[in-house]
Write a protein that holds these residues in place. Structure first.
Motif, PDB file in Angstrom:
ATOM      1  N   TYR A 173       0.818  -1.335   0.038  1.00  0.00           N
ATOM      2  CA  TYR A 173      -0.117  -0.030  -0.020  1.00  0.00           C
ATOM      3  C   TYR A 173       1.003   1.169   0.024  1.00  0.00           C
ATOM      4  CZ  TYR A 173      -3.031   3.805   1.678  1.00  0.00           C
ATOM      5  OH  TYR A 173      -3.562   4.987   1.889  1.00  0.00           O
ATOM      6  N   LEU A 174       2.035   1.261   0.814  1.00  0.00           N
ATOM      7  CA  LEU A 174       2.604   2.543   1.013  1.00  0.00           C
ATOM      8  C   LEU A 174       3.466   2.557  -0.373  1.00  0.00           C
ATOM      9  CD1 LEU A 174       4.083   1.917   4.589  1.00  0.00           C
ATOM     10  CD2 LEU A 174       2.269   3.593   3.726  1.00  0.00           C
ATOM     11  N   VAL A 222       0.735   4.216  -3.196  1.00  0.00           N
ATOM     12  CA  VAL A 222       0.069   5.561  -3.105  1.00  0.00           C
ATOM     13  C   VAL A 222       1.145   6.370  -4.070  1.00  0.00           C
ATOM     14  CG1 VAL A 222      -0.240   7.711  -1.627  1.00  0.00           C
ATOM     15  CG2 VAL A 222      -0.680   5.256  -0.962  1.00  0.00           C
ATOM     16  N   PRO A 223       2.102   6.528  -3.949  1.00  0.00           N
ATOM     17  CA  PRO A 223       3.014   7.566  -5.130  1.00  0.00           C
ATOM     18  C   PRO A 223       2.685   7.244  -6.518  1.00  0.00           C
ATOM     19  CG  PRO A 223       4.400   6.872  -2.999  1.00  0.00           C
ATOM     20  CD  PRO A 223       3.023   5.952  -3.212  1.00  0.00           C
ATOM     21  N   LEU A 224       2.625   5.985  -6.557  1.00  0.00           N
ATOM     22  CA  LEU A 224       2.324   5.538  -8.309  1.00  0.00           C
ATOM     23  C   LEU A 224       0.970   5.691  -8.508  1.00  0.00           C
ATOM     24  CD1 LEU A 224       4.430   2.053  -8.060  1.00  0.00           C
ATOM     25  CD2 LEU A 224       4.929   4.057  -9.297  1.00  0.00           C
ATOM     26  N   HIS A 230      -8.730  -1.714   4.730  1.00  0.00           N
ATOM     27  CA  HIS A 230      -7.448  -1.008   4.383  1.00  0.00           C
ATOM     28  C   HIS A 230      -6.150  -1.412   5.155  1.00  0.00           C
ATOM     29  CE1 HIS A 230      -4.956   2.578   4.726  1.00  0.00           C
ATOM     30  NE2 HIS A 230      -5.785   3.266   3.971  1.00  0.00           N
ATOM     31  N   VAL A 237      -3.572  -0.763   6.200  1.00  0.00           N
ATOM     32  CA  VAL A 237      -2.789   0.138   7.226  1.00  0.00           C
ATOM     33  C   VAL A 237      -3.717   0.130   8.575  1.00  0.00           C
ATOM     34  CG1 VAL A 237      -1.486   2.021   8.142  1.00  0.00           C
ATOM     35  CG2 VAL A 237      -1.199   1.343   5.724  1.00  0.00           C
ATOM     36  N   THR A 242      14.929   0.899  -6.327  1.00  0.00           N
ATOM     37  CA  THR A 242      13.590   0.641  -6.119  1.00  0.00           C
ATOM     38  C   THR A 242      13.197  -0.445  -5.177  1.00  0.00           C
ATOM     39  OG1 THR A 242      13.735   0.937  -8.600  1.00  0.00           O
ATOM     40  CG2 THR A 242      11.659   0.253  -7.665  1.00  0.00           C
ATOM     41  N   GLU A 263       7.793  -1.706  -4.695  1.00  0.00           N
ATOM     42  CA  GLU A 263       7.233  -0.783  -5.731  1.00  0.00           C
ATOM     43  C   GLU A 263       7.477  -1.875  -6.989  1.00  0.00           C
ATOM     44  OE1 GLU A 263       9.184   3.007  -6.092  1.00  0.00           O
ATOM     45  OE2 GLU A 263       8.640   3.065  -8.109  1.00  0.00           O
ATOM     46  N   ARG A 267       4.556  -2.355 -10.139  1.00  0.00           N
ATOM     47  CA  ARG A 267       4.686  -2.035 -11.241  1.00  0.00           C
ATOM     48  C   ARG A 267       4.515  -3.225 -12.434  1.00  0.00           C
ATOM     49  NH1 ARG A 267      10.070   1.952 -12.176  1.00  0.00           N
ATOM     50  NH2 ARG A 267       9.892   3.128 -10.813  1.00  0.00           N
ATOM     51  N   LEU A 314       3.859  -1.483 -15.504  1.00  0.00           N
ATOM     52  CA  LEU A 314       4.688  -0.398 -15.651  1.00  0.00           C
ATOM     53  C   LEU A 314       5.902  -0.896 -16.039  1.00  0.00           C
ATOM     54  CD1 LEU A 314       3.249   1.781 -12.695  1.00  0.00           C
ATOM     55  CD2 LEU A 314       3.271   2.422 -15.066  1.00  0.00           C
TER      56      LEU A 314
END
Lengths: 380, 380
Positions: free
Chosen positions: B16-17, B20-22, B38, B40, B277, B281, B285, B290
């Motif tokens: 999850y963490l 979010v940025p992606l 959720h 978290v 990375t 992540e 991806r 990605l």
């Protein structure tokens, strides 16, 4: 542990992401309606504001324009960090100038103007190249006017005639010749520990930050020490707790402070991939009394803001060391939608990567990218 | 974009963490009651499981013991990555051995046992030093028995006599002399792109991973290539999508595969600070199509599990390059509560930092820490 952030935008979101691994639950206040929301989903949480304040270990802000009634409520608890005074310094250029004068911090020659007639005096003492700034509620280039020579004085007065300068004075600054804008992100903890990040070099376009490169190139040891000294004087003087951003102009080997931001700052987003500890993690560490993390850079890195656009090829992620940070907002003109962090082994390699990056994005939204890539390539 | 993770523990939280940025919303399924939560807060979200499956772009798992009815439901959508077959390989040592044999991947000499009488035959062909493993539902040392010499055979048979070996066969392996355990974390994307992280060296205690160091020291190029070849063969052979962890024993210059984990893995947590990375992540991806991120290490780093304890001095964060990753769970014996990542400029410096770290934690819960610090210090 819990930290409550006034403001529910991308800075609160990034604080939340930094908080979870530390066991810190970050909640956000939507200051439009005082609801307590999840910093990522923006969904309302069960608690109301009073309960959230009560259950939090620290209160902080993601922007300085938090309504004063909320700041006053927060300040009563002794949990607000930085202090209400420090936050208001960031929200009011008059307070900011007073603070800089009080601590003898070099800054642009300026006058405070509460009546339009005083502008004539400004031209006499500061010259006829001036930047006129509303002392409050200006940001990203809004609330700023430029006087390029004395002939424009009357038309500028006309443009300003509708303003209540008694309520919101103007800060009139001499337009300086400076080489570049640098910013220092630093952090002071509850116990008084101070750490600063390497200086970042910032490129603006139409008043908005577009690119930061950190560590800034060609920074002499003396310049770095000067910046650190400015930070230390301010942070200790204000008994500041948390991350403080200091924007400065470099004029020769002198730094003049342009602006303070009492919070984590856009020009420190590079620290998410480019430093041992991000500014978000260090802000939280400072607030809850943890030791501060290493602020050294890992390698040269760049932060590129994605402003006003959301359609670009995600294949930019194929560039090694390239990371996307998306804020999850709907597109609006001039709105910061996200940022891209790029790390490299050298400035020249960083330049190559930025060139590649510009092939993946609509260049009209990234007016500084190619230029900065070219500049970095000269470090070969 | 949305990714649904079966399992709502720390691995889903770290996905999850990373998501979010992606711009990827990661939701988790609590497989005890099929609620969508959720990752978290573990709070139930509005959607039920069917709706969440429908609205997700990819489905994945954080552990291999997901009930088969859920995997079957997920597999019907064509969004499950890795595939149900790949997940079941991680959940069943018989399937795992068949897969390794099918792709001619070196692994420990072994027999599949469905009747206790076959154990005598195992002793004849494999020798009398054996590890006996339940083929399903064993983890962290549970469901394993050791035969140290033939005299123990009868008592081992007694201990195993209650098991239904037709339903859950045993995998009986020759106990090998090996130098160390290494693991390879690699990732294959939907488009077939493959990237592998440097090998990590893993230290276990009572069957649980305690410390990983990455990149593993003293890895010859030939050994690294061997590992990469094993990964590529498996990932391409299975048409695998996502992160796959391959645990291996190093015997001289040969690698024998011990175990596969079809998911992000504890021995890859170092990548959160030690690689360009993180595995989390890259897993995301890979799932959403990605380009994969750079898997190279930034510097030598160590990952130290915090197991069964939560009381230690948070001042360990004063060690430069030291980061805490807390999972927010209540304490239980042998439970992984969090981990600590430490990065350093060299193995020797890493050793110094682990020594310092051991001064901040109750050493009885960190039985491998001092030893590993001493070993790393020999690289001076």
């Amino acid at each position: 542990m819990r930290v409550l952030v006034y403001g529910a935008g991308q800075l609160a979101q990034m604080m939340y992401l930094a908080g979870v691994p530390l066991g810190i639950d970050v909640q956000a206040v939507d200051v439009k309606d005082d609801t307590v929301v999840h910093p990522v989903s923006k969904r309302p949480l069960e608690q109301n504001l009073v309960q959230a304040i009560e259950s939090s270990d620290a209160l902080t802000v993601e922007f300085e324009h938090v309504p004063e009634r909320l700041l006053e409520q927060a300040a009563k608890t002794d949990k607000l960090m930085p202090s209400m005074d420090a936050i208001l310094v960031g929200a009011d250029r008059v307070r900011e100038k007073h603070l800089l004068e009080r601590f003898s911090i070099p800054n642009c020659p300026h006058r405070i103007v509460t009546h339009l007639d005083q502008l004539d005096d400004c031209v006499k003492t500061l010259g006829d190249k001036l930047i006129i700034k509303a002392s409050r509620d200006g940001y990203d280039g809004y609330g700023q006017w430029r006087l390029k020579d004395a002939s424009q004085l009357e038309s500028i007065k006309d443009a300003l005639s509708g303003l209540d300068l008694e309520a919101v004075p103007l800060v009139v600054e001499k337009m300086l010749q400076f080489e570049r804008e640098l910013s220092l992100i630093g952090v002071r903890s509850r116990s008084g520990e101070i750490k600063v990040y390497p200086l970042a070099e910032n490129l603006h376009h139409n008043g908005q930050l577009h690119v930061s490169v950190a560590p800034a190139s060609q920074v002499s040891e003396a310049l770095a020490e000067q910046a650190q000294q400015i930070f230390t004087t301010l942070a200790e003087g204000m008994q500041y707790v948390g991350v403080l951003a200091v924007e400065m102009f470099q004029c020769g080997e002198e730094l003049l402070v342009n602006e303070l931001a009492p919070r984590v700052h856009n020009s420190g987003h590079w620290s998410l991939s480019g430093a041992h500890t991000s500014q978000f993690e260090n802000h939280l560490r400072a607030l809850v009394g943890l030791p501060l993390g290493d602020t050294r850079a890992l390698s040269p890195s760049a932060m590129i803001n994605v402003i006003g656009c959301s359609t670009f090829s995600r294949d930019l992620l194929s560039i090694p060391g390239c990371h996307l940070h998306w804020y999850g907002k709907s597109v609006r003109e001039k709105r910061k939608m996200g940022h891209i962090n790029v790390t490299a082994d050298s400035y020249a390699q960083l330049g190559e990567k930025l060139h590649k990056l510009s092939g993946y994005v609509p260049t009209e939204y990234f007016p500084e990218l190619e230029k900065e890539a070219d500049r970095l390539l000269t470090f070969k």
